[in-house]
Design a protein around this motif. Structure first.
Motif, short mmCIF file in Angstrom:
data_model
loop_
_atom_site.label_atom_id
_atom_site.label_comp_id
_atom_site.label_asym_id
_atom_site.label_seq_id
_atom_site.Cartn_x
_atom_site.Cartn_y
_atom_site.Cartn_z
N PRO A 72 45.45 41.82 35.74
CA PRO A 72 46.26 41.18 34.69
C PRO A 72 46.03 39.68 34.59
N VAL A 73 45.11 39.28 33.73
CA VAL A 73 44.77 37.87 33.56
C VAL A 73 45.04 37.47 32.12
N ASP A 74 45.83 36.42 31.92
CA ASP A 74 46.07 35.86 30.59
C ASP A 74 45.40 34.49 30.55
N LEU A 75 44.27 34.39 29.86
CA LEU A 75 43.52 33.14 29.84
C LEU A 75 44.26 32.03 29.12
N ALA A 76 45.23 32.39 28.29
CA ALA A 76 46.03 31.37 27.60
C ALA A 76 47.09 30.76 28.51
N ASP A 77 47.21 31.28 29.74
CA ASP A 77 48.19 30.78 30.70
C ASP A 77 47.46 30.41 32.00
N PRO A 78 46.72 29.30 32.00
CA PRO A 78 45.90 28.96 33.18
C PRO A 78 46.71 28.72 34.43
N ASP A 79 47.98 28.30 34.30
CA ASP A 79 48.80 28.04 35.48
C ASP A 79 49.08 29.31 36.28
N ALA A 80 48.99 30.47 35.62
CA ALA A 80 49.27 31.73 36.31
C ALA A 80 48.04 32.32 36.98
N VAL A 94 44.42 35.84 40.95
CA VAL A 94 43.10 36.12 41.53
C VAL A 94 43.02 35.78 43.02
N GLU A 95 44.12 35.31 43.60
CA GLU A 95 44.10 34.90 45.00
C GLU A 95 43.62 36.00 45.96
N PRO A 96 43.91 37.29 45.69
CA PRO A 96 43.43 38.33 46.63
C PRO A 96 41.92 38.53 46.64
N ILE A 97 41.19 38.02 45.65
CA ILE A 97 39.75 38.26 45.56
C ILE A 97 39.02 37.26 46.46
N LEU A 152 37.02 28.22 38.17
CA LEU A 152 37.38 27.33 39.28
C LEU A 152 38.11 28.09 40.38
N GLU A 153 39.03 28.96 39.99
CA GLU A 153 39.79 29.70 41.00
C GLU A 153 38.93 30.72 41.74
N LEU A 154 37.90 31.23 41.08
CA LEU A 154 37.06 32.25 41.69
C LEU A 154 35.80 31.67 42.35
N LEU A 155 35.63 30.35 42.31
CA LEU A 155 34.44 29.74 42.91
C LEU A 155 34.26 30.10 44.38
N PRO A 156 35.30 30.06 45.22
CA PRO A 156 35.08 30.44 46.62
C PRO A 156 34.57 31.87 46.76
N ALA A 157 35.11 32.79 45.97
CA ALA A 157 34.68 34.19 46.03
C ALA A 157 33.26 34.35 45.51
#
Length: 217
Positions: free
Chosen positions: A46-54, A59-62, A104-109
């Motif tokens: 469940p990703v809403d690209l219009a809500d970057p703060d969420a 995606v933290e579990p990935i 940016l959030e998925l860069l480490p993964a």
């Protein structure tokens, strides 16, 4: 992970990659997204690209990700004088800021997997299209982000895909704006663009496909 996978090109990308990849189908929860996931045995995200703060919490579990495909996008047909600031804001929020925030959030993964980031761009990201002012600008910006990501993250493969007009619902809206009759046979099929994209993703590991340009014959 494929964004915008509930139908059209996103669903075709899922079909093309299902034989070789475990799929995360990202987008707003919907019956259409669930149907694609159910058909392919994929997981919805469940990703809403219009809500970057969420996005960070979602995606933290990935912890490892081989491929991220930015396919989701919006377009508001209109020449510059016909557009509104709200349309520009909405276009940039989804087509650019949302893609940046998710990357940016998925860069480490992605780094952990020496992964591949694919941006489904457009011919409008190379040459501005009349009647697609805000969309063209967003695709130029997305191309710039892809180029910067490639330069700054040498462990990743980064590919921009620039298809010509594709037979999608978005295309129908544009043709209606242009006052013409819609004939899907005049445009690229979603299956063709998905196959070309999958070929870039499945290229040998010593190959780095920077850019793909594909046009209808």
């Amino acid at each position: 992970m494929i964004t915008g996978a509930s139908g059209g090109l996103g669903a075709a990308l899922a079909d093309a990659l299902a034989p070789t990849h475990t799929l995360f189908l990202a987008g707003r929860p919907s019956e259409r997204l669930d149907a694609v996931a159910g058909r392919l045995g994929a997981t919805t995200w469940p990703v809403d690209l219009a809500d970057p703060d969420a996005i960070p919490a979602v995606v933290e579990p990935i912890v490892e990700l081989d491929v991220l495909i930015h396919n989701a996008g919006v377009a508001y047909p209109g020449r510059v004088a016909e557009t509104t600031v709200d349309q520009w804001r909405s276009t940039m929020a989804v087509n650019v800021i949302g893609a940046v925030a998710l990357t940016l959030e998925l860069l480490p993964a992605l780094r952990a997997a020496s992964g591949h980031v694919v941006f489904i761009n457009s011919g409008a990201g190379i040459n501005a299209s009349p009647g697609l002012a805000s969309y063209s600008a967003s695709k130029f910006a997305l191309r710039g982000f892809a180029d910067s990501l490639r330069a700054d993250e040498p462990s990743l493969r980064v590919t921009s895909v620039h298809p010509g007009r594709i037979a999608t619902a978005m295309q129908e809206d544009l043709v209606a704006y242009e006052g013409r009759e819609y004939d899907p046979g005049q445009y690229l099929s979603v299956q063709t663009v998905a196959r070309v994209t999958a070929d870039a993703i499945n290229a040998p590991r010593d190959a780095h496909v920077h850019e793909v340009i594909v046009r209808p014959r």
